[in-house]
Design a protein around this motif. Structure first.
Motif, PDB file in Angstrom:
ATOM      1  N   ARG A 162       7.096   7.882  -8.000  1.00 58.56           N
ATOM      2  CA  ARG A 162       8.057   7.366  -7.152  1.00 58.56           C
ATOM      3  C   ARG A 162       8.323   5.498  -6.422  1.00 58.56           C
ATOM      4  NH1 ARG A 162       8.719  13.235  -4.993  1.00 58.56           N
ATOM      5  NH2 ARG A 162      10.109  14.561  -6.625  1.00 58.56           N
ATOM      6  N   LEU A 163       6.728   5.853  -5.868  1.00 62.13           N
ATOM      7  CA  LEU A 163       6.640   4.175  -5.415  1.00 62.13           C
ATOM      8  C   LEU A 163       6.424   3.456  -5.909  1.00 62.13           C
ATOM      9  CD1 LEU A 163       4.051   5.242  -3.009  1.00 62.13           C
ATOM     10  CD2 LEU A 163       6.273   5.314  -2.185  1.00 62.13           C
ATOM     11  N   ALA A 164       6.075   3.421  -7.397  1.00 59.49           N
ATOM     12  CA  ALA A 164       6.044   2.079  -8.306  1.00 59.49           C
ATOM     13  C   ALA A 164       7.152   2.084  -8.789  1.00 59.49           C
ATOM     14  CB  ALA A 164       4.972   2.753  -9.298  1.00 59.49           C
ATOM     15  N   HIS A 165       8.377   3.584  -9.283  1.00 61.68           N
ATOM     16  CA  HIS A 165       9.849   2.537  -9.617  1.00 61.68           C
ATOM     17  C   HIS A 165      10.713   2.349  -8.657  1.00 61.68           C
ATOM     18  CE1 HIS A 165      12.732   3.504 -11.655  1.00 61.68           C
ATOM     19  NE2 HIS A 165      13.492   4.522 -11.068  1.00 61.68           N
ATOM     20  N   GLN A 166      10.374   2.806  -7.607  1.00 60.85           N
ATOM     21  CA  GLN A 166      11.021   1.844  -6.260  1.00 60.85           C
ATOM     22  C   GLN A 166      10.518   0.347  -6.477  1.00 60.85           C
ATOM     23  OE1 GLN A 166      13.498   3.669  -4.910  1.00 60.85           O
ATOM     24  NE2 GLN A 166      13.832   5.517  -5.152  1.00 60.85           N
ATOM     25  N   LEU A 167       8.806   0.062  -6.140  1.00 59.58           N
ATOM     26  CA  LEU A 167       8.436  -1.153  -6.268  1.00 59.58           C
ATOM     27  C   LEU A 167       9.303  -1.881  -7.194  1.00 59.58           C
ATOM     28  CD1 LEU A 167       5.597  -0.201  -4.509  1.00 59.58           C
ATOM     29  CD2 LEU A 167       7.083  -1.373  -3.646  1.00 59.58           C
ATOM     30  N   ARG A 168       9.181  -1.562  -8.237  1.00 58.49           N
ATOM     31  CA  ARG A 168       9.864  -2.050  -8.957  1.00 58.49           C
ATOM     32  C   ARG A 168      11.330  -2.814  -9.100  1.00 58.49           C
ATOM     33  NH1 ARG A 168       8.389  -5.158 -12.408  1.00 58.49           N
ATOM     34  NH2 ARG A 168       9.836  -4.289 -14.413  1.00 58.49           N
ATOM     35  N   ARG A 169      11.837  -1.662  -8.633  1.00 57.36           N
ATOM     36  CA  ARG A 169      13.213  -1.892  -8.599  1.00 57.36           C
ATOM     37  C   ARG A 169      13.970  -3.310  -7.575  1.00 57.36           C
ATOM     38  NH1 ARG A 169      16.468   2.946  -6.951  1.00 57.36           N
ATOM     39  NH2 ARG A 169      18.435   1.375  -6.773  1.00 57.36           N
ATOM     40  N   GLY A 170      12.652  -3.441  -6.429  1.00 59.48           N
ATOM     41  CA  GLY A 170      12.486  -3.960  -5.724  1.00 59.48           C
ATOM     42  C   GLY A 170      11.889  -5.935  -6.063  1.00 59.48           C
ATOM     43  N   GLY A 171      11.567  -5.845  -7.212  1.00 57.52           N
ATOM     44  CA  GLY A 171      11.723  -7.301  -7.416  1.00 57.52           C
ATOM     45  C   GLY A 171      10.055  -6.748  -7.911  1.00 57.52           C
ATOM     46  N   TYR A 172       8.782  -6.256  -7.623  1.00 52.16           N
ATOM     47  CA  TYR A 172       7.322  -6.404  -7.712  1.00 52.16           C
ATOM     48  C   TYR A 172       7.102  -5.884  -8.916  1.00 52.16           C
ATOM     49  CZ  TYR A 172       6.981  -6.343  -2.987  1.00 52.16           C
ATOM     50  OH  TYR A 172       6.935  -7.012  -0.748  1.00 52.16           O
ATOM     51  N   LEU A 173       6.424  -7.109  -9.411  1.00 52.23           N
ATOM     52  CA  LEU A 173       5.394  -6.941 -10.404  1.00 52.23           C
ATOM     53  C   LEU A 173       4.709  -6.151 -10.576  1.00 52.23           C
ATOM     54  CD1 LEU A 173       5.002 -11.120 -11.421  1.00 52.23           C
ATOM     55  CD2 LEU A 173       7.120  -9.436 -12.340  1.00 52.23           C
ATOM     56  N   LEU A 174       3.508  -5.184 -12.000  1.00 49.79           N
ATOM     57  CA  LEU A 174       2.913  -3.903 -12.727  1.00 49.79           C
ATOM     58  C   LEU A 174       1.438  -4.724 -11.640  1.00 49.79           C
ATOM     59  CD1 LEU A 174       3.586  -3.112 -16.242  1.00 49.79           C
ATOM     60  CD2 LEU A 174       4.784  -2.273 -13.606  1.00 49.79           C
ATOM     61  N   GLU A 175       1.087  -5.093 -11.907  1.00 49.06           N
ATOM     62  CA  GLU A 175       0.024  -6.779 -11.484  1.00 49.06           C
ATOM     63  C   GLU A 175       0.736  -6.245  -9.896  1.00 49.06           C
ATOM     64  OE1 GLU A 175       1.557 -10.016 -13.267  1.00 49.06           O
ATOM     65  OE2 GLU A 175       1.913  -7.617 -13.799  1.00 49.06           O
ATOM     66  N   GLN A 176       1.163  -6.211  -9.260  1.00 51.44           N
ATOM     67  CA  GLN A 176       1.188  -6.217  -7.355  1.00 51.44           C
ATOM     68  C   GLN A 176       1.477  -5.610  -6.997  1.00 51.44           C
ATOM     69  OE1 GLN A 176       5.134  -8.369  -7.226  1.00 51.44           O
ATOM     70  NE2 GLN A 176       4.032 -10.265  -6.673  1.00 51.44           N
ATOM     71  N   ILE A 177       1.801  -4.156  -8.084  1.00 47.99           N
ATOM     72  CA  ILE A 177       2.340  -2.642  -7.308  1.00 47.99           C
ATOM     73  C   ILE A 177       1.173  -1.991  -7.412  1.00 47.99           C
ATOM     74  CG2 ILE A 177       3.082  -1.091  -7.765  1.00 47.99           C
ATOM     75  CD1 ILE A 177       5.768  -1.905  -9.432  1.00 47.99           C
ATOM     76  N   ALA A 178      -0.162  -2.698  -8.941  1.00 49.87           N
ATOM     77  CA  ALA A 178      -0.889  -1.353  -9.282  1.00 49.87           C
ATOM     78  C   ALA A 178      -2.082  -1.647  -7.567  1.00 49.87           C
ATOM     79  CB  ALA A 178      -2.064  -1.551 -10.545  1.00 49.87           C
ATOM     80  N   PRO A 179      -2.602  -2.737  -7.964  1.00 48.87           N
ATOM     81  CA  PRO A 179      -3.360  -2.996  -5.623  1.00 48.87           C
ATOM     82  C   PRO A 179      -2.682  -2.733  -5.319  1.00 48.87           C
ATOM     83  CG  PRO A 179      -2.450  -4.973  -6.421  1.00 48.87           C
ATOM     84  CD  PRO A 179      -2.374  -4.387  -7.199  1.00 48.87           C
ATOM     85  N   LEU A 180      -1.549  -1.756  -4.476  1.00 50.90           N
ATOM     86  CA  LEU A 180      -1.250  -1.456  -3.459  1.00 50.90           C
ATOM     87  C   LEU A 180      -1.034   0.150  -3.546  1.00 50.90           C
ATOM     88  CD1 LEU A 180       2.809  -3.189  -3.147  1.00 50.90           C
ATOM     89  CD2 LEU A 180       0.633  -3.602  -0.835  1.00 50.90           C
ATOM     90  N   LEU A 181      -1.239   0.791  -5.258  1.00 47.09           N
ATOM     91  CA  LEU A 181      -1.247   1.972  -5.201  1.00 47.09           C
ATOM     92  C   LEU A 181      -2.510   2.362  -4.859  1.00 47.09           C
ATOM     93  CD1 LEU A 181       1.192   2.784  -7.983  1.00 47.09           C
ATOM     94  CD2 LEU A 181       1.536   2.725  -5.502  1.00 47.09           C
TER      95      LEU A 181
END
Length: 273
Positions: A194-213
């Motif tokens: 769910r968080l990855a989905h929302q962050l992707r909608r916010g313009g974040y790249l996969l490589e930016q989301i992975a370290p956050l998670l």
């Protein structure tokens, strides 16, 4: 006023370029792209610009931070060929997108609040909301209460292939059911998806989301997302303000054209000023 600007002071490409830290080639490229009105030519073929062109360049450069280069280009092209409705429609679309982005941010913030702390009902909600799996006869829940890929993808409005791609990128880490071999998304996996989905909608790249998670997992909570959400909020505010600046510069350019949206008449530089 438009005639004075078009037939008054003559400016060279370098004069326009210096004022904005551009190259003379960039100015010529902008003219060829329709961002600037067509320039007059000297008897030797050299371009000559006017303060009206300087206004157009200033408007374009002011539009870019809020609307992006492609949209700003389309807006200026529409203005320069007199397509008022098209230009204003493009601006409206950018504002609508900004509003949608703000709503997405709010949704992420709500998701963070709702997902902290993670509850055992998270994956159950996915299963109970969708009674079917990824295909006819596919199971929708496991014996341990986890969610299969089909119902989770449907709940998020994604394709199962997207969740598999996220798994390869390390965003989600489902386990495999020992009996069926299906992917099983537990509580934390549903939260991460769910968080990855929302962050992707916010313009974040996969490589930016992975370290956050990864931080969320290692910290055992969602606090690491606060900084990212604050940065996202700041970028949206900056974009909104940039749109205001761009609107002011575009209005100044329209006024310099005499208030109409007809293409400016190109006059020969050989005629008396």
């Amino acid at each position: 006023m438009a005639r004075n600007l078009q037939s008054g002071e003559r400016l060279r490409p370098v004069d326009l370029a210096r004022g904005h830290g551009l190259s003379t080639q960039a100015v010529r490229n902008y003219e060829e792209a329709g961002i600037l009105p067509a320039a007059a030519r000297t008897p030797h073929g050299y371009r000559t610009y006017t303060p009206l062109h300087a206004r157009a360049l200033g408007a374009f450069l002011a539009l870019v931070p809020g609307h992006g280069h492609p949209t700003a280009t389309s807006i200026m092209r529409a203005v320069n060929r007199g397509a008022a409705d098209e230009a204003f429609g493009l601006i409206d679309e950018s504002h609508a997108q900004l509003l949608d982005d703000r709503r997405t941010l709010q949704a992420v913030e709500r998701a963070v609040r709702d997902l902290a702390p993670t509850t055992a009902s998270a994956s159950d909600a996915v299963v109970s909301s969708h009674g079917s799996g990824s295909g006819p006869g596919s199971p929708s829940r496991t014996g341990s209460g986890g969610a299969f890929i089909g119902p989770l993808a449907q709940e998020l409005g994604l394709r199962p292939a997207t969740l598999r791609k996220w798994e390869r990128a390390g965003l989600v880490r489902p386990r495999r059911d020992p009996l069926t071999g299906y992917r099983v998304y537990g509580e934390a996996d549903v939260r991460d998806a769910r968080l990855a989905h929302q962050l992707r909608r916010g313009g974040y790249l996969l490589e930016q989301i992975a370290p956050l998670l990864d931080q969320v997992r290692s910290a055992g909570g969602l606090e690491p997302l606060e900084a990212a959400l604050g940065d996202w909020r700041g970028r949206l505010s900056a974009r909104g303000r940039a749109m205001l600046t761009g609107a002011a510069e575009l209005e100044a350019y329209l006024r310099a054209r005499g208030g109409d949206l007809d293409p400016p008449r190109v006059t020969s530089a050989r005629r008396p000023v």
